[in-house]
Design an enzyme around this catalytic site. Structure first.
Site, short mmCIF file in Angstrom:
data_model
loop_
_atom_site.label_atom_id
_atom_site.label_comp_id
_atom_site.label_asym_id
_atom_site.label_seq_id
_atom_site.Cartn_x
_atom_site.Cartn_y
_atom_site.Cartn_z
CD GLU A 153 -0.90 -1.58 -7.94
OE1 GLU A 153 0.22 -2.13 -7.98
OE2 GLU A 153 -1.89 -1.98 -8.58
CG ASP A 250 -2.44 -4.98 -8.54
OD1 ASP A 250 -1.29 -5.45 -8.50
OD2 ASP A 250 -3.08 -4.67 -7.53
CE1 TYR A 527 -4.06 -7.80 -7.68
CE2 TYR A 527 -5.78 -8.22 -9.29
CZ TYR A 527 -5.20 -7.39 -8.34
OH TYR A 527 -5.74 -6.17 -8.07
#
Length: 855
Positions: A153, A250, A527
């Site tokens: 990303e 992700d 994360y």
């Protein structure tokens, strides 16, 4: 200098050089290319340059030229060229109506341009002929160095991952390298306006959602992402040397959806991405050129985590055997989780149905610039309801007494004095703040076995305790001591990180998530969007090392955090993991080389060098300090306290009063050694001296104390997020955006006091957000400020309208049940038919949202 610009719009359905037989056949395709012919003329040199640009477009708005009007438009406006290879082609002369002085100049430059254009066309035809001959002799071998394209990303993630992958590829002599590029978030989304839809796509009742055909979404590539998509498509082509595409976005719902959209765009080989997006597609696949696509996920950007995600069990790989390593890469990849994609898509469609149906009503009935949302409006009601409660509140006055008592006559100098508070008078319990009705200011009615209360007034309190006589006796009537233990908190999830960061660091929810994003992309934490407290086996080992090295073996618990979480669940506490649909692990420090966590004092120099320093870098370091200490605390033993409660009787003539004192002594610090401040002992409980029942005490002073009941406090961002989490409204990935939207629309903010000096108003708002701020009170109401969440006037108006006409829309329990159903879709428990019926029940029918708005 004169310039002439001719815009050519022609069909790009075919890439051949054949000409169009008619203008109608050139302008009916929805997959279009744009040809831009720009000419520059310079009178001083007599030269003219002609350049041809080709731009691929995706669902881009463009002016359709009708064949019946092309001849008419050619005479007075920019027009398409129906046959650009025709010998009768004449460039449009924008100076035809000018004076005779300008006409010769244009004629001269025109002749030069036609001559150069003719030569270029001849050269172009010769070049095309040469290319066609060489193309037939090409083989399937690639002339460029082979590589695998990895798509993430953000650019910062791409840099870190590229170093790790290529170092490993070189060490095991892989036959290809890795090129890591970023898509910068979502590459396809629902259109924001009708202008983004192509001409041949039918308009729907709700922009971007076909409510008639099973609520199919109509995706488009946003204008700012078209160049990114074109670049990725080119890089994913075999002509560039690409031998495989790895989608490494992700691992939450949003990341899975981004991977799916990327795969669709790359497999189709187009950038329009049009049409319905929900129809199930395969999980993996190859494009038409045979380039393999696969999906990998990881929850931290460290060397070990990346190798494990891409290559499986790296320890089992023979670094000298390239073929073996390549097979491991294939085993490590997996398909796209279409259940997660479906859940994200359903949420997106649901939010579009809600927002684009109710918001126009607010524009019409209240003011432009306002908005409504599925979670946003529920959050708005919570803030407004709290303010209404504060407005209805009536404060009550009540009194009690506080005595300073000493165990000996020399107590003041010996330091064995303590404070005690009045709890009863003549066997009647003294009323405290919790015994009053907030709306009336009167005592709540007593029911059942509730003790009889006495409401002390200022006059009564001062009369009884203003001058306690010297003949009064103070005697210890009861002493209760017991050991109490405090268990350590679980590792951070998104909501608890936001709450603690707001309370301890003063960071807003948005700033917290930005800092956490920087740490994650830098490879320092796992994360940060998760609602699971689970830790992996590697993290358990690293956590034990951190406690052993930093605090010693005596602080390390025999029970790991995962087992502690299960124990809490068995005691009946809320199971936060039941609907965990984000990442699969808690927020923790990333595992570095050697299988350990970086200590907070090891991070600053390393991190600032990578991030370039700045305010956000300092905030990120503070957030890392929180994450490290919270994670370490979860591995440590309980804090052990010795808690003592003492009751003292006062006999003064005809009255008998009972006072109470409490104190705690820390026997073992436990996890508080790491998580200081959070587990601190109540400041009102002092350390008590040794006391025994029947012991007489000396009174140093006794005085009446005035109290007033207080209204419930306004929400802070921390308490607001906690309330949303408790009610089950929204999910970790939505909390920050909800708060941010409420502030941007000036639904909530911080009112400016008359004597307050405003140093900075932050970034100036514009457009709809500025209109909303003016409705909310203009400069007197800072929608972007920090502090307690205070609703504006527009918040009250909008909330009242929604409560009256759309009660379910702002009902927390209704929204929470919707979240549970969406989680069921993500887990695969809900099928396609259930999804459609669910959306239809919300939007369609006589009781649906559309019908309510229409009424």
């Amino acid at each position: 200098m004169f310039s002439c610009l001719v815009r050519l719009q022609v069909s790009a359905r075919s890439t051949s050089s054949s000409t169009c037989s008619s203008s109608s056949s050139c302008f009916t395709s929805s997959s279009t290319s744009r040809l831009l012919l720009s000419s520059r003329s310079t009178t001083s040199t007599g030269t003219r340059r002609t350049t041809l640009h080709r731009q691929r477009t995706c669902f881009a708005p463009w002016s359709t030229i009708s064949p019946s009007t092309s001849a008419q438009r050619a005479s007075n406006s920019f027009s398409p060229i129906t046959n650009r290879h025709s010998s009768s082609y004449q460039p449009y002369n924008p100076y035809s109506s000018c004076s005779s002085i300008i006409a010769p100049l244009f004629a001269a430059t025109k002749a030069t341009a036609v001559g150069k254009t003719t030569r270029r066309r001849k050269n172009s035809k010769a070049s095309s002929s040469t290319k066609s001959k060489s193309k037939s002799t090409k083989t399937s071998t690639r002339s460029k160095s082979p590589y695998k394209l990895v798509i993430v990303e953000s650019p910062s993630k791409a840099n870190t991952i590229s170093k790790i992958l290529n170092q490993f590829a070189q060490s095991v002599n892989l036959p290809h390298t890795y090129v890591v590029d970023s898509c910068v978030g979502h590459v396809r989304d629902l259109p924001r306006s009708a202008r983004e839809l192509p001409p041949d796509v039918a308009r729907t009742d709700v922009l971007g959602v076909d409510v008639v055909n099973d609520y199919e979404p109509r995706y488009v590539v946003p204008e700012g992402k078209r160049s990114i998509v074109a670049r990725l498509q080119k890089m994913a082509g075999p002509r560039e040397g690409c031998v495989g595409v790895i989608l490494a976005t992700d691992e939450d719902r949003e990341g899975e959806a981004i991977a799916w959209h990327l795969r669709e765009l790359l497999l189709l080989g187009e950038d329009d991405g049009g049409g319905a997006g929900h129809a199930p597609r395969g999980e993996g696949g190859e494009d038409e050129d045979g380039v393999e696509m696969t999906r990998v996920t990881f929850n931290e950007i460290t060397e070990s985590a990346i190798r494990r995600a891409f290559f499986g069990d790296v320890a089992a790989a023979d670094e000298g055997d390239a073929a073996m390593s390549d097979s491991i890469i294939t085993e490590a990849g997996h398909g796209i989780d279409m259940d997660l994609v479906s859940a994200q898509e359903t949420r997106r469609v649901l939010d579009r149905l809600a927002g684009y149906t109710v918001s126009p009503l607010l524009w019409k009935k209240v003011a432009p610039g306002l908005s409504a949302g599925r979670v946003q409006s529920v959050g708005l009601k919570l803030v407004v309801d709290r303010e209404r409660e504060r407005m209805r509140f009536k404060s009550a006055e009540y009194w009690d007494a506080r005595a300073t008592l000493c165990a000996s006559s020399e107590g003041v100098s010996m330091g064995d004095c303590f404070n005690a508070t009045l709890v009863s008078l003549n066997d009647l319990t003294v009323a405290s703040g919790k015994d009053f009705d907030g709306e009336t200011g009167l005592l709540l009615p007593q029911t059942g076995s509730a003790p009889d209360l006495v409401h002390l007034t200022e006059e009564t309190s001062k009369d009884m305790f203003g001058n306690v006589g010297a003949d009064s006796t103070w005697t210890v009537s009861k002493v209760v001591s017991r050991a109490r233990s405090n268990t350590p908190p679980a590792p951070f999830i998104t909501s608890t990180l936001q709450q603690e960061s707001n309370k301890r660091l003063g960071l807003s929810v948005s700033d917290t998530m930005r800092a956490a994003q920087m740490l994650y992309e830098g490879g320092y934490i796992s994360y940060m969007r998760t609602d699971s407290t689970h830790l992996s086996n590697d993290a358990l080992e690293a956590g034990r090392k951190a406690v052993m090295d930093g605090f010693g073996a005596e602080f390390l618990s025999d029970v790991d955090p995962n087992a502690k979480s299960q124990k809490k669940k068995r005691k009946g506490k809320k199971d936060k993991d039941k609907n965990s649909q984000e990442a699969h692990e808690a927020i923790r420090p990333a595992i570095q080389e050697g299988g350990r966590f970086l200590r907070p004092d090891e991070v600053p120099g390393h991190y600032k060098q990578k991030s370039g320093g700045g305010v956000m870098a300092d905030r990120a370091l503070d957030v890392y300090d929180l994450v490290f200490k919270r994670t370490a605390a979860s591995f440590m033993k309980d804090q052990v306290l010795n808690q003592t409660s003492v009751w003292i009787d006062l006999v003064d003539g005809k009255n008998m009063a009972k006072f109470r004192a409490g104190g705690s002594v820390v026997v073992f610090r436990g996890y508080a050694a790491a998580w200081e401040g959070v587990a601190s002992v109540d400041a009102s409980q002092s350390i008590l001296p040794p006391l025994t029942e029947g012991q007489e005490l000396n009174c140093a002073v006794v005085e009446p104390v005035e109290h007033h009941t207080k209204p419930p406090p306004r929400y802070t961002e921390a308490s607001f997020v906690k309330e949303l989490e408790t009610l089950g409204v929204g999910r970790p990935s939505t909390y920050a955006s909800v708060v941010q939207t409420l502030r941007q629309r000036a639904y909530i903010g911080t009112p400016i006091k008359a004597d307050e000096v405003v140093r900075s108003k932050g970034k100036a708002a514009s457009g709809a957000a500025r209109i909303a701020q003016r409705v909310a009170g203009g400069d007197e109401f800072m929608g972007s400020g920090r502090g307690p969440l205070c609703p504006s006037l527009s918040a009250f108006v909008v909330c009242t309208l929604l409560e009256k006409h759309f009660p379910a829309y702002v009902d927390p329990s209704f929204t929470a049940s919707m979240e549970d159903k969406l989680d069921s879709i993500a887990s695969g428990k809900k099928e396609e038919a259930t999804r459609v019926s669910y959306l239809d029940a919300y939007y369609g029918g006589d009781d649906g949202l559309a019908a309510q708005v229409e009424r």
